[in-house]
Design a protein around this motif. Structure first.
Motif, PDB file in Angstrom:
ATOM      1  N   MET A  91       0.854  -1.197   0.000  1.00  0.00           N
ATOM      2  CA  MET A  91       0.000   0.000   0.000  1.00  0.00           C
ATOM      3  C   MET A  91       0.889   1.246   0.000  1.00  0.00           C
ATOM      4  N   LYS A  92       0.590   2.156  -0.887  1.00  0.00           N
ATOM      5  CA  LYS A  92       1.424   3.348  -1.028  1.00  0.00           C
ATOM      6  C   LYS A  92       1.305   4.257   0.179  1.00  0.00           C
ATOM      7  N   ARG A  93       2.460   4.740   0.673  1.00  0.00           N
ATOM      8  CA  ARG A  93       2.484   5.631   1.824  1.00  0.00           C
ATOM      9  C   ARG A  93       2.002   7.019   1.429  1.00  0.00           C
ATOM     10  N   LYS A  94       1.197   7.628   2.314  1.00  0.00           N
ATOM     11  CA  LYS A  94       0.748   8.992   2.066  1.00  0.00           C
ATOM     12  C   LYS A  94       1.919   9.951   2.163  1.00  0.00           C
ATOM     13  N   PRO A  95       2.005  10.900   1.237  1.00  0.00           N
ATOM     14  CA  PRO A  95       3.094  11.878   1.325  1.00  0.00           C
ATOM     15  C   PRO A  95       2.950  12.747   2.573  1.00  0.00           C
ATOM     16  N   SER A  96       4.078  13.144   3.138  1.00  0.00           N
ATOM     17  CA  SER A  96       4.082  13.968   4.342  1.00  0.00           C
ATOM     18  C   SER A  96       4.571  15.369   4.026  1.00  0.00           C
ATOM     19  N   SER A  97       4.484  16.227   5.010  1.00  0.00           N
ATOM     20  CA  SER A  97       4.991  17.596   4.836  1.00  0.00           C
ATOM     21  C   SER A  97       6.497  17.592   4.639  1.00  0.00           C
ATOM     22  N   ARG A  98       7.153  16.598   5.224  1.00  0.00           N
ATOM     23  CA  ARG A  98       8.611  16.476   5.025  1.00  0.00           C
ATOM     24  C   ARG A  98       8.921  16.177   3.559  1.00  0.00           C
ATOM     25  N   ASP A  99       8.121  15.296   2.929  1.00  0.00           N
ATOM     26  CA  ASP A  99       8.321  14.985   1.510  1.00  0.00           C
ATOM     27  C   ASP A  99       8.154  16.238   0.654  1.00  0.00           C
ATOM     28  N   VAL A 100       7.127  17.035   0.982  1.00  0.00           N
ATOM     29  CA  VAL A 100       6.894  18.273   0.232  1.00  0.00           C
ATOM     30  C   VAL A 100       8.073  19.236   0.414  1.00  0.00           C
ATOM     31  N   ALA A 101       8.554  19.335   1.639  1.00  0.00           N
ATOM     32  CA  ALA A 101       9.677  20.233   1.925  1.00  0.00           C
ATOM     33  C   ALA A 101      10.914  19.832   1.127  1.00  0.00           C
ATOM     34  N   GLN A 102      11.186  18.518   1.072  1.00  0.00           N
ATOM     35  CA  GLN A 102      12.359  18.045   0.341  1.00  0.00           C
ATOM     36  C   GLN A 102      12.236  18.335  -1.145  1.00  0.00           C
ATOM     37  N   LEU A 103      11.044  18.070  -1.720  1.00  0.00           N
ATOM     38  CA  LEU A 103      10.863  18.305  -3.150  1.00  0.00           C
ATOM     39  C   LEU A 103      10.922  19.785  -3.489  1.00  0.00           C
ATOM     40  N   ALA A 104      10.360  20.629  -2.612  1.00  0.00           N
ATOM     41  CA  ALA A 104      10.339  22.072  -2.872  1.00  0.00           C
ATOM     42  C   ALA A 104      11.630  22.760  -2.475  1.00  0.00           C
ATOM     43  N   GLY A 105      12.477  22.060  -1.713  1.00  0.00           N
ATOM     44  CA  GLY A 105      13.745  22.659  -1.273  1.00  0.00           C
ATOM     45  C   GLY A 105      13.565  23.722  -0.215  1.00  0.00           C
ATOM     46  N   VAL A 106      12.601  23.486   0.685  1.00  0.00           N
ATOM     47  CA  VAL A 106      12.331  24.442   1.763  1.00  0.00           C
ATOM     48  C   VAL A 106      12.274  23.690   3.083  1.00  0.00           C
ATOM     49  N   SER A 107      12.109  24.440   4.161  1.00  0.00           N
ATOM     50  CA  SER A 107      11.993  23.813   5.476  1.00  0.00           C
ATOM     51  C   SER A 107      10.590  23.270   5.692  1.00  0.00           C
ATOM     52  N   GLN A 108      10.459  22.332   6.646  1.00  0.00           N
ATOM     53  CA  GLN A 108       9.145  21.773   6.950  1.00  0.00           C
ATOM     54  C   GLN A 108       8.227  22.834   7.542  1.00  0.00           C
ATOM     55  N   SER A 109       8.813  23.767   8.300  1.00  0.00           N
ATOM     56  CA  SER A 109       7.994  24.829   8.881  1.00  0.00           C
ATOM     57  C   SER A 109       7.429  25.745   7.799  1.00  0.00           C
ATOM     58  N   ALA A 110       8.177  25.914   6.695  1.00  0.00           N
ATOM     59  CA  ALA A 110       7.677  26.730   5.586  1.00  0.00           C
ATOM     60  C   ALA A 110       6.465  26.065   4.946  1.00  0.00           C
ATOM     61  N   VAL A 111       6.489  24.739   4.865  1.00  0.00           N
ATOM     62  CA  VAL A 111       5.338  24.010   4.328  1.00  0.00           C
ATOM     63  C   VAL A 111       4.120  24.239   5.214  1.00  0.00           C
ATOM     64  N   SER A 112       4.336  24.161   6.527  1.00  0.00           N
ATOM     65  CA  SER A 112       3.243  24.377   7.464  1.00  0.00           C
ATOM     66  C   SER A 112       2.657  25.773   7.306  1.00  0.00           C
ATOM     67  N   ARG A 113       3.533  26.777   7.182  1.00  0.00           N
ATOM     68  CA  ARG A 113       3.054  28.153   7.033  1.00  0.00           C
ATOM     69  C   ARG A 113       2.304  28.347   5.723  1.00  0.00           C
TER      70      ARG A 113
END
Length: 343
Positions: free
Chosen positions: A1-23
Motif C-alpha cells: 500500500m502506497k504511503r501517504k506523502p508527508s509535509s517532510r516529503d513536500v519540503a524536500q521536493l520544494a527545497g524548503v523547510s518543513q515549517s515553511a510548508v506548514s506556514r
C-alpha cells in the motif's frame, strides 16, 4: 500500500523547510509568494493534503466555529449565515452548524458542540442558559450571540439598535397620521422582540399615544396570519390603521392577509412596517417599508469580536448595537413633507 506523502516529503521536493510548508497551508501566515508557489506545486505533484486534525492537536485549535440557529424560514438568517461562513473561511475557519428549537434552550446542542473541540460558538435566534455559558467558558470556548442578547457577563452580543429602531418606526407612523397603531410581537422571550417593542411603545408615548392593540405572532407566518384575522373581526372602529410587525418574516404574511383575505388596501386603509430588510422586502409584490438590520456590518462585527476573543482570551465581553436606516417603500403612508434625514 502506497504511503501517504508527508509535509517532510513536500519540503524536500520544494527545497524548503518543513515549517515553511506548514506556514504555506496556514491562512494568514507569513511566507513569500514565490516560496508558497513552489510548495503548492510540490504538494500537487505528490498528492499531499495537510492533516487538519493533526495540526489542531499541535495548535490546540480546531479552526472550527460552531453555529446554532433556531430556524431558517426567516430570510435574514440564511443571508447572515452565508456571509458569516464566507468571512470566517477567509480567515481559515470552517463552520459546523446545528439547529435548535428557537423557543427552547440550546443547552443540549452546545453540549454536543463541546465534543467536537470547537473554538467558539455563535448563537442566533436561540436561548441559552447561564449554566451552559459557564460550561463553554470552563473549556475556554467563547460564546458570541448574533442578533440576540442576554443578561450575562462575559458574553459578547451583536445586535441592531432595536430599541432605537422601534422608536423610529413609531415616529414615522405617527407623522403619517396614524392613531390606532398595532404591534405584532415576535417570540416573547427574545431580546430582539423586547427591545423593539420597548422602543416602539416609548416612541408612541412621546407623542401622547398608547399602543392601540398588541398581538402575538411569535416570529411565525401562520401565527401572524391568525393574529391579523383576529384583529379585524371586531367593529371597524377598532381596526388598526397601522401595524408594526417585529420582523419582515411576519410582515410579509401580514401584507398577504390584509390584501388577499381581508380585501384591504395597503397603505390606504392600513400601513405595515417590518424589521430586518430581507431580500423579499424589496420585491414589487411586497414593497415593504422596514427598519433595516445592516447584515454586512453585523457580520463584520461578529467576526471581529469572535477572532478578538480567540486571539486575546482576556478581552472583555461587549454589547455591540449597530444602527440601521428606515427603508421607506410603499407599504406605509409617507408623512407629508417627509424628510429622510429626520427619520
Amino acid at each position: 500500500m502506497k504511503r501517504k506523502p508527508s509535509s517532510r516529503d513536500v519540503a524536500q521536493l520544494a527545497g524548503v523547510s518543513q515549517s515553511a510548508v506548514s506556514r504555506a497551508f496556514t491562512p494568514g501566515s507569513s511566507v513569500k509568494a514565490s516560496t508558497r508557489e513552489k510548495i503548492l506545486r510540490a504538494a500537487k505533484e505528490l498528492g499531499y493534503q495537510p492533516n487538519v486534525m493533526a495540526r489542531s492537536m499541535i495548535t490546540r485549535r480546531s479552526k472550527i466555529i460552531g453555529f446554532v440557529f433556531g430556524y431558517m424560514e426567516n430570510q435574514y438568517y440564511p443571508v447572515a449565515l452565508e456571509k458569516l461562513s464566507r468571512e470566517l473561511q477567509k480567515r481559515g475557519y470552517h463552520s459546523l452548524m446545528f439547529f435548535a428549537d428557537s423557543n427552547e434552550p440550546a443547552d443540549a446542542i452546545v453540549e454536543e458542540f463541546l465534543q467536537y473541540q470547537i473554538d467558539a460558538v455563535v448563537l442566533a435566534s436561540v436561548s441559552l442558559s447561564p449554566d451552559w455559558i459557564d460550561a463553554c467558558h470552563s473549556v475556554a470556548v467563547p460564546v458570541i450571540l448574533f442578533n440576540r442578547a442576554i443578561d450575562a457577563e462575559d458574553v459578547t452580543a451583536i445586535t441592531s439598535n432595536n430599541r432605537k429602531g422601534g422608536r423610529e418606526v413609531a415616529d414615522f407612523l405617527v407623522a403619517g397620521g396614524h392613531r390606532r397603531i398595532a404591534y405584532l410581537s415576535g417570540f416573547e422571550g427574545s431580546s430582539t422582540n423586547r427591545d423593539r417593542e420597548t422602543g416602539f411603545v416609548e416612541g408612541l408615548q412621546a407623542h401622547g399615544l398608547e399602543l392601540h392593540v398588541r398581538a402575538l405572532g411569535d416570529y411565525r407566518q401562520d401565527l401572524a396570519r391568525e393574529a391579523i384575522l383576529s384583529l379585524y373581526r371586531g367593529p371597524e372602529s377598532s381596526h388598526p390603521d397601522a401595524i408594526f410587525a417585529a420582523n419582515d418574516h411576519m410582515a410579509l404574511a401580514v401584507l398577504d392577509t390584509l390584501r388577499f383575505e381581508l380585501g384591504l388596501r395597503v397603505p390606504d386603509d392600513v400601513s405595515v412596517i417590518g424589521y430586518d430588510d430581507v431580500p423579499l422586502a424589496k420585491a414589487l409584490a411586497y414593497n415593504l417599508t422596514t427598519m433595516a438590520q445592516p447584515v454586512d456590518a453585523m457580520v463584520d462585527a461578529t467576526v471581529n469580536a469572535l477572532l478578538e476573543r480567540l486571539d486575546n482570551p482576556g478581552t472583555d465581553a461587549k454589547r455591540i448595537e449597530i444602527e440601521g436606516p428606515l427603508i421607506v417603500r410603499g407599504s406605509a403612508r409617507i408623512p407629508p413633507g417627509y424628510d429622510h434625514e429626520k427619520f
